[in-house]
Design a protein around this motif. Structure first.
Motif, PDB file in Angstrom:
ATOM      1  N   THR A 144      50.599  -6.104  81.419  1.00 33.59           N
ATOM      2  CA  THR A 144      49.922  -4.840  81.734  1.00 33.59           C
ATOM      3  C   THR A 144      49.142  -4.943  83.041  1.00 33.59           C
ATOM      4  OG1 THR A 144      49.751  -4.233  79.410  1.00 33.59           O
ATOM      5  CG2 THR A 144      48.178  -3.212  80.906  1.00 33.59           C
ATOM      6  N   ALA A 145      48.359  -6.001  83.162  1.00 30.14           N
ATOM      7  CA  ALA A 145      47.549  -6.149  84.372  1.00 30.14           C
ATOM      8  C   ALA A 145      48.426  -6.290  85.606  1.00 30.14           C
ATOM      9  CB  ALA A 145      46.619  -7.349  84.220  1.00 30.14           C
ATOM     10  N   SER A 146      49.480  -7.053  85.460  1.00 27.88           N
ATOM     11  CA  SER A 146      50.380  -7.239  86.605  1.00 27.88           C
ATOM     12  C   SER A 146      51.029  -5.931  87.008  1.00 27.88           C
ATOM     13  CB  SER A 146      51.455  -8.276  86.250  1.00 27.88           C
ATOM     14  OG  SER A 146      50.885  -9.550  86.114  1.00 27.88           O
ATOM     15  N   ALA A 147      51.463  -5.173  85.993  1.00 30.77           N
ATOM     16  CA  ALA A 147      52.146  -3.912  86.300  1.00 30.77           C
ATOM     17  C   ALA A 147      51.194  -2.917  86.957  1.00 30.77           C
ATOM     18  CB  ALA A 147      52.721  -3.329  85.018  1.00 30.77           C
ATOM     19  N   LEU A 148      49.971  -2.816  86.474  1.00 31.69           N
ATOM     20  CA  LEU A 148      49.021  -1.859  87.038  1.00 31.69           C
ATOM     21  C   LEU A 148      48.594  -2.259  88.445  1.00 31.69           C
ATOM     22  CD1 LEU A 148      46.807  -1.133  83.897  1.00 31.69           C
ATOM     23  CD2 LEU A 148      48.605   0.303  84.863  1.00 31.69           C
TER      24      LEU A 148
ATOM     25  N   ALA B 251      59.006  -5.872  77.387  1.00 28.46           N
ATOM     26  CA  ALA B 251      57.895  -5.223  78.087  1.00 28.46           C
ATOM     27  C   ALA B 251      57.851  -5.513  79.585  1.00 28.46           C
ATOM     28  CB  ALA B 251      56.568  -5.599  77.430  1.00 28.46           C
ATOM     29  N   PRO B 252      58.175  -6.725  80.035  1.00 30.75           N
ATOM     30  CA  PRO B 252      58.113  -6.960  81.486  1.00 30.75           C
ATOM     31  C   PRO B 252      59.072  -6.076  82.274  1.00 30.75           C
ATOM     32  CG  PRO B 252      58.108  -9.036  80.311  1.00 30.75           C
ATOM     33  CD  PRO B 252      58.422  -7.968  79.287  1.00 30.75           C
ATOM     34  N   TYR B 253      60.006  -5.455  81.591  1.00 33.45           N
ATOM     35  CA  TYR B 253      60.910  -4.538  82.276  1.00 33.45           C
ATOM     36  C   TYR B 253      60.501  -3.083  82.008  1.00 33.45           C
ATOM     37  CZ  TYR B 253      63.598  -8.867  81.999  1.00 33.45           C
ATOM     38  OH  TYR B 253      63.971 -10.167  82.063  1.00 33.45           O
ATOM     39  N   ILE B 254      60.688  -2.686  80.761  1.00 30.85           N
ATOM     40  CA  ILE B 254      60.588  -1.262  80.477  1.00 30.85           C
ATOM     41  C   ILE B 254      59.138  -0.770  80.477  1.00 30.85           C
ATOM     42  CG2 ILE B 254      60.572  -1.533  77.943  1.00 30.85           C
ATOM     43  CD1 ILE B 254      62.449   0.906  77.840  1.00 30.85           C
TER      44      ILE B 254
ATOM     45  N   PRO C 198      56.477  -0.073  98.094  1.00 30.66           N
ATOM     46  CA  PRO C 198      57.556  -0.194  97.097  1.00 30.66           C
ATOM     47  C   PRO C 198      57.306  -1.387  96.166  1.00 30.66           C
ATOM     48  CG  PRO C 198      58.457   0.197  99.262  1.00 30.66           C
ATOM     49  CD  PRO C 198      56.983  -0.035  99.447  1.00 30.66           C
ATOM     50  N   TYR C 199      57.494  -1.134  94.928  1.00 31.79           N
ATOM     51  CA  TYR C 199      57.199  -2.171  93.932  1.00 31.79           C
ATOM     52  C   TYR C 199      58.197  -2.150  92.787  1.00 31.79           C
ATOM     53  CZ  TYR C 199      55.700   1.946  91.564  1.00 31.79           C
ATOM     54  OH  TYR C 199      55.717   3.171  91.016  1.00 31.79           O
ATOM     55  N   GLU C 200      58.905  -1.026  92.597  1.00 28.93           N
ATOM     56  CA  GLU C 200      59.613  -0.801  91.349  1.00 28.93           C
ATOM     57  C   GLU C 200      60.692  -1.840  91.084  1.00 28.93           C
ATOM     58  OE1 GLU C 200      60.743   3.332  91.129  1.00 28.93           O
ATOM     59  OE2 GLU C 200      59.128   3.522  89.685  1.00 28.93           O
ATOM     60  N   HIS C 201      61.235  -2.419  92.139  1.00 30.32           N
ATOM     61  CA  HIS C 201      62.304  -3.382  91.893  1.00 30.32           C
ATOM     62  C   HIS C 201      61.804  -4.587  91.117  1.00 30.32           C
ATOM     63  CE1 HIS C 201      60.416  -5.153  95.413  1.00 30.32           C
ATOM     64  NE2 HIS C 201      61.029  -6.282  95.136  1.00 30.32           N
ATOM     65  N   TRP C 202      60.498  -4.793  91.159  1.00 26.46           N
ATOM     66  CA  TRP C 202      59.963  -5.928  90.405  1.00 26.46           C
ATOM     67  C   TRP C 202      60.159  -5.742  88.899  1.00 26.46           C
ATOM     68  CZ3 TRP C 202      54.705  -5.525  93.303  1.00 26.46           C
ATOM     69  CH2 TRP C 202      54.859  -6.045  94.591  1.00 26.46           C
ATOM     70  N   PHE C 203      60.097  -4.487  88.458  1.00 25.65           N
ATOM     71  CA  PHE C 203      60.114  -4.230  87.030  1.00 25.65           C
ATOM     72  C   PHE C 203      61.353  -3.439  86.595  1.00 25.65           C
ATOM     73  CE2 PHE C 203      55.642  -4.185  88.478  1.00 25.65           C
ATOM     74  CZ  PHE C 203      55.275  -5.386  87.910  1.00 25.65           C
ATOM     75  N   ALA C 204      62.339  -3.409  87.430  1.00 22.87           N
ATOM     76  CA  ALA C 204      63.542  -2.644  87.103  1.00 22.87           C
ATOM     77  C   ALA C 204      64.217  -3.238  85.873  1.00 22.87           C
ATOM     78  CB  ALA C 204      64.499  -2.662  88.273  1.00 22.87           C
ATOM     79  N   LEU C 205      65.013  -2.426  85.234  1.00 18.70           N
ATOM     80  CA  LEU C 205      65.735  -2.925  84.071  1.00 18.70           C
ATOM     81  C   LEU C 205      66.692  -4.027  84.504  1.00 18.70           C
ATOM     82  CD1 LEU C 205      66.635   0.425  82.320  1.00 18.70           C
ATOM     83  CD2 LEU C 205      64.842  -1.176  81.697  1.00 18.70           C
ATOM     84  N   PRO C 206      66.897  -5.012  83.656  1.00 18.82           N
ATOM     85  CA  PRO C 206      67.862  -6.054  83.999  1.00 18.82           C
ATOM     86  C   PRO C 206      69.268  -5.479  84.025  1.00 18.82           C
ATOM     87  CG  PRO C 206      67.123  -6.294  81.737  1.00 18.82           C
ATOM     88  CD  PRO C 206      66.288  -5.214  82.346  1.00 18.82           C
ATOM     89  N   ALA C 207      70.158  -6.247  84.588  1.00 22.49           N
ATOM     90  CA  ALA C 207      71.521  -5.767  84.760  1.00 22.49           C
ATOM     91  C   ALA C 207      72.162  -5.411  83.423  1.00 22.49           C
ATOM     92  CB  ALA C 207      72.351  -6.831  85.468  1.00 22.49           C
TER      93      ALA C 207
END
Lengths: 392, 590
Positions: free
Chosen positions: A279-283, A325-328, A350-359
């Motif tokens: 959570t902290a990382s994502a925010l 959770a680290p993705y979605i 830009p940051y979203e690629h860090w948390f994008a859904l896996p392949a």
């Protein structure tokens, strides 16, 4: 609304530039020498330098700043506040700074005892119900895999082979896990040498870099105005029936930022619970992405408070599963945090690629949501296997 | 090794037995979970290593535990080699590295002796939860060992006298009930600590070399006695076969075949012909299989022969690699200590029945198994436990004795929980917990009556259950009748009622719903028509049988008014039954 100076216009000190270059080199080495990074997914590794108190000096990448810092703190706390030279510890505990059980963090002191190095990698399997240790139908963490709270793998320079064997036995792919661990250890060994050679391994250097960060942060947030903003989001994973709305609030006061959830959603029996670290990382991710390297460390963490309640969806505690959770969940949180940060006048990069859904997203067959965005992957029989009494 | 006089040897042997018993008391009085302090689902013993590892002494508990711990001590020594020292305590649970199933943890404390020998007090116990996908770890859906529980290969939890907090924390992170398991683990560690103290006192008094000589003599004595015993057995080869109903994964009638060869040089037990390892969680690792063989053989011995590795020297066990009695990783094994283990014991006993029928009888418990878990709102705590009420009782009759108590004495000294304690410890309310009428397997000596349990869920909880002993019911012995099939029913008497057919996983029981079970009491021994009519009458008075059943099964006629035996009618009926039986035999053979 404040207008901040683009960070790229202010060059970092040569020392910070060199440090980040060395860390990114180590990051690349870890990814290229670690068997698990055959995934080719560079989101799954990070390397960092910490001072002797455990404060982050710099990281190779910013996405997992808060989580890696919390893991290092938990490791040091587990061993009485310090890790002596010659020791090496590992942890994958989502409830102690980590993210999900497949993310292992290796921590070791600098050779001179002046600070610590940490490396995190995503290994392919650590036991549990399914190969890969991310289980869509998990209701508890032990269904996902085994928990490794801070565990020493070396003391006085000697490896604790029995502890390492214990990890091996709990992976379906022990050679991969062992390879990942070796890659991390060797990366940190070489990083230690490189930092010493560059004059960046000492207490004074770390203090100077953190002081530089404070100065940069003061500049960055100088014109930031007090205020409060809120938005709403939704954690949705149709295959497991998770659909949890939430409200996120950002408050800025006297240069301090505070993220809070006015009504915190309770943890759910599904793999979308976000650890405090996630959570902290994502925010922080949108903010970190917009900051210069020199400010993306403990100084940023000192400026931000994440208010969550243990046991909630965004501060998972045992036994809530955390695999996806680290993705979605992180992705949704980062999007909402970016929205608020933009409203507050913070620069967002830009940051979203860090948390994008896996392949290969984690979905379940039998999902009856016509709008299910997750492609069905074969072989998962959870729905039939875990339907109560299915075998009766 | 120095010579010792027989008296000293006996004193030392008994002393080590006492050490084992004291360790057992320590565990019982200090452990937390009722699996320990009520049911005694743990075992203690003392091992010795010089050229090889031997079990020297044990407390009366669960033989399959402590026999299998031989492999644990061997695994510890294999792994650490010279890296062990006084003050170390090693723990393991891995089925493929010194264990049998992940739930059984073994704690060992090596004590090094002058001259290179080693004595090692050890405790093996069934832990209530070791992580893994399913609470209680009996996961019928498991197809590999990682789907069962946290795996612990040999690891030092104490090194040079210092607790490795990080290792302990890692182990306890992988259980749903860390505080309980911490207490149980500390109880085990305290027991080996006491064991070490007592062994050091012994060595102080007699000297290491004399103690080791006494150990040798104890082993040699048991070996001599066993060889003497089997010298009187007929030489040759017999085959015993038993089947397990299923593996919860679609495999049925899993065959266990034991070929027992008695020769001048000893016994050979060969499991060639047994089924391949199965996808389900019933695969028995080599140590588990061997421990069940030893259990069956020890049950067939004179009871004054000390049980130790001296006996095992006489036995050569062959287990085909890749079979259900010696699987290769990553086979699932969780259920094998009971299911397939029991069948191993039964197949060996069926082979023995053909050689020494008066020594045959049930050595196993097999049958149903049920774990229940949930959150107890009274304590706001997660709970998980094995429901012994649904799987206790399977003691068959044996030569000279009716079946009695719960599990067969050779298998274990596990005891029933008291339901008052269970109701305090778990959100249960018992409506029924008793033996039943007309369910004891007939024989010259009868089996235990089947045991019925009816338990209400006070709060919502979940059940994992396995039911076997339906396709292959508990066997009779030497002409005795078999037991009845096992049953478990969930939500009995409610619209949700359903009988468990083979397996359920995570089946919910709502608050107020009732679970019922009926557990077979094992087989009878000998021809029921040879049962003493007075014993049948006593059973009728005790409501073990009705008068009608007594007449049907034993041909004993009891006057309903006086409840006395009608001697003439009984004699006439028995003659008629025997004639009928002989006629049937004649017809079948012509």
């Amino acid at each position: 609304m404040s207008i901040m100076m683009p960070s790229t216009q202010v060059a970092a000190s040569p020392q910070m530039g060199e440090l980040v270059r060395i860390l990114r080199h180590a990051d690349a080495k870890l990814r290229r020498s670690s068997p698990s990074t055959a995934l080719g997914d560079d989101r799954h590794a990070v390397v960092g330098l910490f001072d002797e108190t455990g404060a982050v000096v710099a990281l190779s990448r910013r996405a997992w700043l808060a989580s890696l810092a919390a893991t290092v703190r938990s490791v040091l706390d587990a061993f009485g506040g310090t890790l002596p030279v010659g020791e090496l510890a590992v942890s994958n505990d989502p409830y102690a700074g980590g993210t999900h059980v497949t993310d292992f963090t290796v921590v070791r002191p600098l050779a001179g005892g002046t600070g610590y190095l940490a490396a995190r990698f995503h290994t392919l399997d650590i036991g549990g119900e399914q190969l890969g240790s991310i289980t869509p139908r998990a209701a508890e963490i032990w269904e996902e895999g085994v928990l490794v709270p801070p565990l020493r793998l070396a003391r006085s320079g000697q490896a604790d082979f029995d502890a390492a064997t214990m990890l091996d036995f709990n992976s379906r792919l022990p050679d991969v896990l062992r390879g990942d661990l070796k890659a991390a250890v060797r990366t940190l060994d070489e990083l230690d040498v490189a930092l010493a050679t560059a004059g960046l391994g000492g207490r004074d250097a770390h203090a100077a870099l953190l002081e530089e960060a404070r100065a940069r942060m003061r500049d960055e947030l100088a014109e930031l105005q007090d205020g409060s903003w809120s938005t709403t989001g939704r954690i949705h994973h149709c295959c497991t029936g998770v659909d949890v709305p939430f409200e996120l609030k950002l408050t800025v006061a006297a240069g301090q930022l505070r993220f809070a959830f006015p009504v915190e959603p309770a943890g759910v029996k599904a793999f979308v619970n976000s650890s405090a670290g996630t959570t902290a990382s994502a925010l922080l991710a949108p903010l970190a992405a917009g900051l210069p390297d020199a400010a993306c460390n403990a100084v940023l963490l000192d400026r931000v408070t994440i208010a969550t309640t243990p046991g909630s969806l965004f501060h998972a505690q045992a036994p809530l599963p955390t695999g996806y959770a680290p993705y979605i969940t992180a992705g949704e949180l980062a999007r909402r945090a970016a929205e608020l940060a933009g409203q507050a006048g913070l620069r967002v990069a830009p940051y979203e690629h860090w948390f994008a859904l896996p392949a290969r997203p984690f979905s379940l067959p039998g999902c009856d949501d016509p709008g299910c965005p997750f492609p069905k992957v074969g072989g998962d029989t959870h729905k039939t296997r875990y339907a109560p009494g299915a075998r009766s | 090794m120095s010579e010792v006089d027989p008296i000293t040897a006996q004193v030392v042997r008994e002393y080590l037995e006492s050490v084992s018993k004291e360790m057992s008391s320590v565990v019982e009085r200090t452990a937390v979970h009722p699996l320990f302090n009520e049911c005694h689902d743990y075992s203690t013993g003392v091992f010795h290593r010089r050229d090889s590892v031997s079990l020297v002494a044990r407390a009366t508990a669960i033989p399959v535990h402590i026999f299998a711990s031989l492999k644990s001590v061997e695994a510890m020594l294999d792994y650490f080699g010279d890296g062990l020292a006084d003050g170390d305590v090693v723990i393991l649970n891995d089925p493929f590295f010194g264990g049998t199933h992940n739930a059984d943890w073994t704690v060992m404390k090596p004590i090094f002796l002058e001259g290179g020998g080693m004595l090692c007090p050890a405790v093996r116990a069934h832990m209530a939860d070791s992580g893994g996908p399913v609470a209680g770890n009996y996961n019928p859906d498991a197809r590999e060992v990682w789907q069962e529980a946290f795996r612990i290969p040999p690891v030092k939890i104490v090194e040079a006298g210092r607790l490795r907090e990080d290792v302990r924390a890692t182990i306890l992170a992988n259980t749903r009930i860390p505080e309980t398991l911490d207490g149980d683990l500390r109880a085990m560690m305290a027991a080996v600590e006491i064991g070490e103290q007592r062994i050091r006192e012994l060595c102080e008094r007699y000297g290491d070399r004399v103690v080791e000589a006494c150990v040798d003599e104890a082993l040699n004595y048991s070996e001599r006695r066993f060889r003497s015993e089997i010298a009187s057995w007929p030489k040759g080869r017999t085959i015993g076969v038993w089947h397990l109903d299923h593996d919860s994964a679609g495999t049925h009638d899993i065959r266990i075949q034991a070929t027992l060869e008695v020769s001048e040089s000893g016994l050979k037990v060969d499991f060639e012909g047994s089924s391949p390892q199965t996808p389900g969680f019933v695969n028995s690792t080599e140590g588990n299989t061997a421990s069940w063989v030893y259990t069956a053989l020890c049950a067939a011995l004179s009871d004054d022969i000390p049980i130790n590795s001296g006996l095992f020297r006489v036995v050569d066990i062959q287990t085909p690699l890749g079979s259900v009695v010696n699987p290769v990783p990553p086979a699932a094994t969780m259920s094998a200590t009971g299911r397939v283990g029991s069948e191993v014991g039964l197949s060996v006993m069926k082979a023995l029945e053909q050689i020494v029928p008066e020594r045959s009888g049930n050595v196993s418990y097999g049958g149903s198994l049920c774990t229940t878990y949930g959150v107890d709102p009274r304590y706001d705590e997660f709970f998980v436990t094995i429901e012994y009420g649904s799987n206790l009782v399977s003691a068959s009759a044996a030569f000279g004795t009716d079946g009695w108590g719960g599990w067969p004495a050779p298998f274990s000294t596990l005891v029933f929980n008291t339901i008052e304690m269970l109701e305090i410890q778990f959100p249960y309310r018992y409506h029924r917990y008793e033996y039943t009428t007309d369910t004891a397997a007939p024989g010259r000596w009868r089996g235990v009556p089947a045991f019925a349990m009816e338990r209400e869920a006070v709060t919502e909880q979940y059940v994992n259950a396995i039911v076997v002993g339906v396709r292959h019911v508990a066997p009779g012995w030497a002409g005795g009748e078999p037991g009845i099939p096992n049953e478990i029913t969930l939500a009995t008497g409610s619209p949700d009622e359903r009988a468990v057919v083979e397996t359920v996983t995570r089946a919910p029981l709502k608050a107020g719903q009732v679970m019922t079970s009926l557990r077979s009491g094992g087989g009878g021994f000998g021809d029921p028509l040879e049962r003493d009519p007075d014993a049948v009458r006593a059973d009728v008075l005790d409501e073990i049988y009705t008068r009608e059943a007594a007449k049907r099964a034993f041909a004993v006629v009891i006057d309903p008014a006086t409840m006395d035996i009608d001697t003439e009618a009984t004699r006439a009926l028995r003659v008629e039954r025997r004639n009928t039986s002989q006629t049937a035999i004649m017809e079948a053979t012509t």
